[in-house]
Scaffold this motif. Structure first.
Motif, PDB file in Angstrom:
ATOM      1  N   VAL A 207       0.822  -1.212   0.000  1.00 24.97           N
ATOM      2  CA  VAL A 207       0.000   0.000   0.000  1.00 24.97           C
ATOM      3  C   VAL A 207       0.857   1.264   0.000  1.00 24.97           C
ATOM      4  N   VAL A 208       1.800   1.332   0.927  1.00 28.58           N
ATOM      5  CA  VAL A 208       2.554   2.579   1.078  1.00 28.58           C
ATOM      6  C   VAL A 208       3.455   2.836  -0.137  1.00 28.58           C
ATOM      7  N   VAL A 209       4.287   1.867  -0.493  1.00 24.90           N
ATOM      8  CA  VAL A 209       5.228   2.074  -1.593  1.00 24.90           C
ATOM      9  C   VAL A 209       4.508   2.361  -2.912  1.00 24.90           C
ATOM     10  N   PRO A 210       3.518   1.535  -3.303  1.00 21.91           N
ATOM     11  CA  PRO A 210       2.865   1.829  -4.594  1.00 21.91           C
ATOM     12  C   PRO A 210       2.204   3.203  -4.635  1.00 21.91           C
ATOM     13  N   ASN A 211       1.845   3.737  -3.478  1.00 24.17           N
ATOM     14  CA  ASN A 211       1.217   5.050  -3.479  1.00 24.17           C
ATOM     15  C   ASN A 211       2.205   6.186  -3.296  1.00 24.17           C
ATOM     16  N   SER A 212       3.482   5.851  -3.228  1.00 19.60           N
ATOM     17  CA  SER A 212       4.490   6.886  -3.000  1.00 19.60           C
ATOM     18  C   SER A 212       5.493   6.956  -4.142  1.00 19.60           C
ATOM     19  N   LEU A 213       5.130   6.392  -5.290  1.00 22.99           N
ATOM     20  CA  LEU A 213       6.128   6.281  -6.358  1.00 22.99           C
ATOM     21  C   LEU A 213       6.671   7.637  -6.788  1.00 22.99           C
ATOM     22  N   ASN A 214       5.844   8.674  -6.740  1.00 26.61           N
ATOM     23  CA  ASN A 214       6.326  10.007  -7.108  1.00 26.61           C
ATOM     24  C   ASN A 214       7.504  10.423  -6.244  1.00 26.61           C
ATOM     25  N   PHE A 215       7.318  10.238  -4.956  1.00 25.52           N
ATOM     26  CA  PHE A 215       8.379  10.651  -4.040  1.00 25.52           C
ATOM     27  C   PHE A 215       9.624   9.782  -4.226  1.00 25.52           C
ATOM     28  N   PHE A 216       9.412   8.489  -4.375  1.00 28.87           N
ATOM     29  CA  PHE A 216      10.552   7.597  -4.611  1.00 28.87           C
ATOM     30  C   PHE A 216      11.293   8.014  -5.884  1.00 28.87           C
ATOM     31  N   ALA A 217      10.537   8.380  -6.901  1.00 25.03           N
ATOM     32  CA  ALA A 217      11.180   8.780  -8.160  1.00 25.03           C
ATOM     33  C   ALA A 217      12.002  10.045  -7.965  1.00 25.03           C
ATOM     34  N   ALA A 218      11.449  10.989  -7.195  1.00 25.54           N
ATOM     35  CA  ALA A 218      12.185  12.237  -6.958  1.00 25.54           C
ATOM     36  C   ALA A 218      13.493  11.948  -6.229  1.00 25.54           C
ATOM     37  N   ILE A 219      13.405  11.151  -5.166  1.00 21.09           N
ATOM     38  CA  ILE A 219      14.617  10.844  -4.401  1.00 21.09           C
ATOM     39  C   ILE A 219      15.592  10.033  -5.256  1.00 21.09           C
ATOM     40  N   ALA A 220      15.060   9.104  -6.058  1.00 22.26           N
ATOM     41  CA  ALA A 220      15.932   8.296  -6.918  1.00 22.26           C
ATOM     42  C   ALA A 220      16.701   9.187  -7.880  1.00 22.26           C
ATOM     43  N   THR A 221      16.003  10.145  -8.476  1.00 26.62           N
ATOM     44  CA  THR A 221      16.672  11.029  -9.438  1.00 26.62           C
ATOM     45  C   THR A 221      17.778  11.816  -8.756  1.00 26.62           C
ATOM     46  N   ILE A 222      17.457  12.384  -7.614  1.00 28.97           N
ATOM     47  CA  ILE A 222      18.444  13.205  -6.916  1.00 28.97           C
ATOM     48  C   ILE A 222      19.634  12.353  -6.474  1.00 28.97           C
TER      49      ILE A 222
END
Lengths: 297, 321
Positions: A207-222
């Motif tokens: 639940v948490v991870v699939p709904n937070s992909l935007n944030f994960f993507a931002a941190i991954a990029t940085i």
């Protein structure tokens, strides 16, 4: 292009504000565009020089008469760079890619789990643990390179990908960002998942991870960008050319006696190409992520 | 997710957390779960952050050349040696000069760019990208372009070519500390690399200023332009400005890449980290002195950070917003 649409949406609200603040007149706006354009050109000149030199011959780069536009483009410089046996450039690119990807994935995994634990799982001493993480933010990471090198060398990890990747995974700052993010994550979603009988672990992954992909993507990029551009640590760890990252390889050109200008510039151009793509296509996450997280530093 | 929601989310969070955290999902072994989630990170943090720091502190009191397991205790000798070493103290001066240039310049440039981009009606995304793009460049790559193309000390460098059109002789930008032209090279490189990043922070802050404030100012008769900027925009950007200055200072303290690459063969213009690099990993491999230097530097950074926080009221502005 899907990546660009959200930008437009984000800024759709802005013009209303701007019209009130702006001077409004045609004259003011022309001046504004001229000033912005000149500044923009100045910012692009280094990129232009890089590409121009990468596709020129040494003679054209060092020629007496400086030509702003090269007369013919030497695409063969790319092949020549990779065939050059004196610098293991392909190897260093590969090292950087492996280190960049593993470093990013590892950081996301370790730091997001810890951030979630600190934000959401009730535990009596959670505050103390959190302070222990916060304290590490006070010690600048660059200042710890001497002690870190001492440790990593005593582990026998010098000149290895392990030494390049593993010590960097435990970023107090990234953990802190994840904690802040999860504190604001809507609780209702997790509660629903837990009603359905999921434990913390299950609720997190399903639940948490699939709904937070935007944030994960931002941190991954940085994280990927800072990993790709990192220099001091790879320089310290990569003493053998086979363990060089692309930044260390580039730096070696500057101390090298034989100067092949066109190869150096081609290597530099290739080294920034992946990030330029990341920037152009992932701007949404990047700008959002930086605007959202960078300020809290 | 829109930018607005993601902004509001962390701000409201802490209060909510302290209120709701303790008593939810108590029954199901949350202690075990807490350590399951945070354990791997904490072990790594201890091994790769706490142990090195402690080890370094320990090493700084020993004579440790070519070894990381020394047995000769020397007390504060390493500290004295570093503080008496003119290269090390000189590097602190270098840093101070560098920070005195780079912090205000980057602050002004990134704020200026943000104000310009924020006002654009067309091509806003384009110009934002243009100013932001240098962030993609590494310091190593930028140093190469700066050293070998723009500020090359020979006739084919861009600056010398342009100056040549006006009849100015070639300038050895990096090869000569007198006059110290190398500052222009170092500062302009970093300015180019980091201004776009801080511009994004200012842009985000500018878009968070309530438009009503400008309306009220207009009704009160504040002229657009300087007056509005001075009395509305600048105070509203206080929190962001403080954070930006703090980030810039910390980043300046950690300067290594461009100094190492641009001035690799020179003895001038060495900031503390470059000096430490040569002390600990150069010919002498003096880990004891290097560690002492790292401790001194860390203390300095903490002090500056705390002082700046006290003076600028770090965090206070955010609440007022």
């Amino acid at each position: 292009m899907t990546a660009v649409t959200p930008n437009r949406a984000t800024h759709a609200a802005a013009p209303r504000k701007r019209r009130r603040t702006g001077r409004g007149g045609t004259l003011g706006s022309t001046g504004l565009y001229i000033a912005t354009g000149v500044a923009g050109l100045l910012f692009l000149v280094p990129f232009y020089l890089l590409v121009r030199n990468a596709l020129s011959t040494d003679a054209a780069i060092t020629g007496e008469n400086w030509q702003f536009f090269p007369t013919d483009l030497k695409w063969g410089n790319i092949g020549e760079l990779f065939d050059d046996p004196t610098v293991p450039f392909a190897r260093s690119l590969w090292n950087s890619a492996v280190v960049g990807v593993l470093h990013t994935l590892g950081t996301l995994l370790v730091c997001s789990l810890a951030g979630y634990g600190l934000a959401r799982i009730p535990y009596r001493h959670a505050d103390k643990v959190f302070y222990a993480v916060l304290v590490t933010l006070m010690v600048p990471s660059a200042v710890t390179f001497v002690p870190s090198f001492v440790l990593v060398s005593s582990l026998g990890w010098v000149d290895s990908l392990r030494g390049l990747i593993i010590p960097g995974l435990f970023s107090g700052f990234t953990c802190f960002l994840f904690r802040q993010y999860f504190l604001g994550f809507p609780k209702e979603l997790e509660e629903a998942a837990r009603m359905d009988g999921l434990g913390y672990w299950g609720a997190y992954w399903r639940v948490v991870v699939p709904n937070s992909l935007n944030f994960f993507a931002a941190i991954a990029t940085i994280t990927f960008i800072s990993g790709w551009n990192a220099f001091l640590w790879p320089l310290v760890i990569g003493q053998d050319p086979d363990a060089w990252t692309v930044q260390v390889a580039l730096s070696s050109y500057m101390t090298n006696q034989t100067v092949n200008f066109h190869l150096i510039f081609m290597a530099t151009a290739i080294s920034i190409l992946p990030l330029v793509f990341v920037f152009l296509f992932l701007q949404r996450w990047l700008v959002q992520g930086i605007a959202q997280t960078g300020i809290k530093g | 997710m829109s930018t607005t929601t993601s902004h509001e989310v962390p701000r409201s969070a802490p209060a909510e957390a302290t209120a709701a955290r303790p008593r939810r999902f108590r029954r199901d072994g949350s202690t075990v779960n807490f350590w399951l989630f945070t354990g791997p990170f904490l072990i790594g943090l201890i091994v790769f952050v706490y142990v090195p720091i402690g080890w370094s502190l320990w090493l700084s009191f020993f004579e440790a050349r070519f070894t990381v397991t020394p047995d000769k205790f020397v007390g504060f000798d390493n500290y004295r040696q570093m503080l008496e070493n003119s290269n090390f103290t000189g590097s602190l001066v270098t840093f101070t000069v560098f920070a005195a240039f780079i912090v205000p310049l980057t602050w002004a440039l990134s704020l200026g760019l943000a104000l310009m981009v924020n006002r654009l009606r067309f091509m806003r995304a384009f110009f934002r990208s243009v100013f932001f793009l240098p962030t993609a460049c590494s310091y190593v790559a930028a140093s190469l372009i700066w050293k070998m193309s723009i500020f090359s000390g020979v006739r084919f460098g861009l600056m010398n070519t342009v100056l040549g059109w006006f009849g100015v002789e070639n300038i050895a930008w990096l090869a000569n500390p007198d006059p110290p032209w190398y500052w222009l090279v170092i500062v302009s490189a970093r300015l180019w690399l980091q201004a776009g990043f801080y511009m994004i922070l200012f842009l985000a802050a500018l878009q968070n200023i309530p438009p009503e404030l400008y309306e009220a100012a207009a009704i009160d008769g504040a002229g657009p332009g300087w007056q509005t900027f001075r009395h509305i925009t600048l105070p509203q950007l206080r929190a962001t400005s403080t954070a930006v200055i703090l980030l810039l200072l910390v980043a300046a303290y950690q300067a290594f890449d461009e100094f190492f690459n641009l001035l690799s063969k020179t003895t001038w213009g060495r900031p503390p980290l470059v000096e430490l690099y040569y002390t600990a990993l150069g010919q002498a491999q003096d880990y004891g002195a290097g560690s002492a230097g790292a401790v001194i530097l860390t203390l300095l950074i903490c002090m500056v950070t705390l002082l700046q926080g006290t003076f600028m009221g770090f965090g206070r502005g955010e609440k007022a917003e």
